[in-house]
Design a protein around this motif. Structure first.
Motif, mmCIF file in Angstrom:
data_model
loop_
_atom_site.group_PDB
_atom_site.id
_atom_site.type_symbol
_atom_site.label_atom_id
_atom_site.label_comp_id
_atom_site.label_asym_id
_atom_site.label_seq_id
_atom_site.Cartn_x
_atom_site.Cartn_y
_atom_site.Cartn_z
ATOM 1 N N UNK A 1 0.835 -1.208 0.000
ATOM 2 C CA UNK A 1 0.000 0.000 0.000
ATOM 3 C C UNK A 1 0.867 1.253 0.000
ATOM 4 N N UNK A 2 0.414 2.253 -0.732
ATOM 5 C CA UNK A 2 1.129 3.526 -0.810
ATOM 6 C C UNK A 2 0.671 4.432 0.336
ATOM 7 N N UNK A 3 1.503 5.418 0.640
ATOM 8 C CA UNK A 3 1.221 6.340 1.732
ATOM 9 C C UNK A 3 0.109 7.309 1.343
ATOM 10 N N UNK A 4 0.166 7.885 0.166
ATOM 11 C CA UNK A 4 -0.867 8.840 -0.241
ATOM 12 C C UNK A 4 -1.940 8.120 -1.044
ATOM 13 N N UNK A 5 -3.109 8.724 -1.143
ATOM 14 C CA UNK A 5 -4.241 8.103 -1.824
ATOM 15 C C UNK A 5 -4.037 8.065 -3.333
ATOM 16 N N UNK A 6 -3.499 9.086 -3.935
ATOM 17 C CA UNK A 6 -3.337 9.158 -5.384
ATOM 18 C C UNK A 6 -2.155 8.337 -5.902
ATOM 19 N N UNK A 7 -1.205 8.041 -5.060
ATOM 20 C CA UNK A 7 -0.007 7.326 -5.508
ATOM 21 C C UNK A 7 -0.336 5.891 -5.914
ATOM 22 N N UNK A 8 -1.315 5.239 -5.294
ATOM 23 C CA UNK A 8 -1.666 3.849 -5.609
ATOM 24 C C UNK A 8 -2.462 3.714 -6.885
ATOM 25 N N UNK A 9 -3.064 4.782 -7.379
ATOM 26 C CA UNK A 9 -3.906 4.705 -8.570
ATOM 27 C C UNK A 9 -3.087 4.406 -9.815
ATOM 28 N N UNK A 10 -1.832 4.762 -9.851
ATOM 29 C CA UNK A 10 -0.994 4.509 -11.011
ATOM 30 C C UNK A 10 -0.659 3.040 -11.196
ATOM 31 N N UNK A 11 -0.745 2.245 -10.148
ATOM 32 C CA UNK A 11 -0.406 0.836 -10.235
ATOM 33 C C UNK A 11 -1.581 -0.035 -10.656
ATOM 34 N N UNK A 12 -2.786 0.498 -10.713
ATOM 35 C CA UNK A 12 -3.943 -0.311 -11.113
ATOM 36 C C UNK A 12 -3.794 -0.844 -12.529
ATOM 37 N N UNK A 13 -3.297 -0.038 -13.446
ATOM 38 C CA UNK A 13 -3.152 -0.512 -14.824
ATOM 39 C C UNK A 13 -2.158 -1.658 -14.908
ATOM 40 N N UNK A 14 -1.139 -1.622 -14.063
ATOM 41 C CA UNK A 14 -0.131 -2.681 -14.056
ATOM 42 C C UNK A 14 -0.740 -4.011 -13.613
ATOM 43 N N UNK A 15 -1.593 -3.968 -12.627
ATOM 44 C CA UNK A 15 -2.260 -5.182 -12.156
ATOM 45 C C UNK A 15 -3.149 -5.749 -13.263
ATOM 46 N N UNK A 16 -3.867 -4.886 -13.968
ATOM 47 C CA UNK A 16 -4.732 -5.348 -15.064
ATOM 48 C C UNK A 16 -3.915 -5.931 -16.214
ATOM 49 N N UNK A 17 -2.789 -5.316 -16.519
ATOM 50 C CA UNK A 17 -1.933 -5.826 -17.599
ATOM 51 C C UNK A 17 -1.378 -7.195 -17.238
ATOM 52 N N UNK A 18 -0.865 -7.324 -16.034
ATOM 53 C CA UNK A 18 -0.314 -8.613 -15.600
ATOM 54 C C UNK A 18 -1.404 -9.671 -15.575
ATOM 55 N N UNK A 19 -2.577 -9.343 -15.059
ATOM 56 C CA UNK A 19 -3.699 -10.287 -15.055
ATOM 57 C C UNK A 19 -4.102 -10.709 -16.463
ATOM 58 N N UNK A 20 -4.156 -9.733 -17.372
ATOM 59 C CA UNK A 20 -4.510 -10.045 -18.762
ATOM 60 C C UNK A 20 -3.494 -10.948 -19.428
ATOM 61 N N UNK A 21 -2.217 -10.670 -19.195
ATOM 62 C CA UNK A 21 -1.162 -11.502 -19.776
ATOM 63 C C UNK A 21 -1.242 -12.922 -19.231
#
Length: 132
Positions: free
Chosen positions: A11-31
């Motif tokens: 988990x990231x410290x700030x609320x907006x910092x974690x939003x950038x990693x959502x696309x990475x999770x979707x890409x890895x899941x899709x692959x």
């Protein structure tokens, strides 16, 4: 960047910092999903192609093994069934099977494939004898 990729589950410290990693999770899941689907479909296609080739080589006189382990000589064929002659000596019998019950086909005795296979087995046995 590499450190962020390795720690995207933390988990990231700030609320907006974690939003950038959502696309990475979707890409890895899709692959992973695409990879799993490919790993299931490609071997099935290869097996189906092998079965079709095997059935096209099936002729009267071929020696076959069924999925139940019965070995016999093909005496008659039609679109759906195959008749095998099996037994020893005077105790021979004819059995009917569906084509899908055929596990493997050995070449007909005396055919070029059978002669080549026997020669390969003999060469292999000679190599083993030389080693001893």
């Amino acid at each position: 960047m590499l450190f962020q990729l390795l720690n995207f589950f933390e988990p990231e410290v700030s609320e907006n910092a974690g939003a950038g990693n959502n696309w990475l999770i979707w890409v890895i899941g899709g692959v992973l999903i695409v990879g799993m689907v490919l790993m299931m479909i490609i071997p099935q296609r290869k097996q189906k192609k092998r079965n079709e080739e095997m059935m096209s080589k099936l002729t009267v006189g071929s020696i076959v093994t069924t999925i139940g382990g019965i070995v016999g000589e093909v005496v008659e064929l039609d679109d759906k069934h195959i008749w095998l002659l099996t037994g020893v000596g005077d105790n021979k019998t004819t059995m009917q099977f569906v084509r899908q019950a055929i596990h493997s086909i050995a070449p007909a005795p005396g055919s070029p494939e059978a002669v080549a296979e026997e020669k390969a087995e003999k060469d292999k046995a000679d190599e083993i004898d030389e080693i001893k």
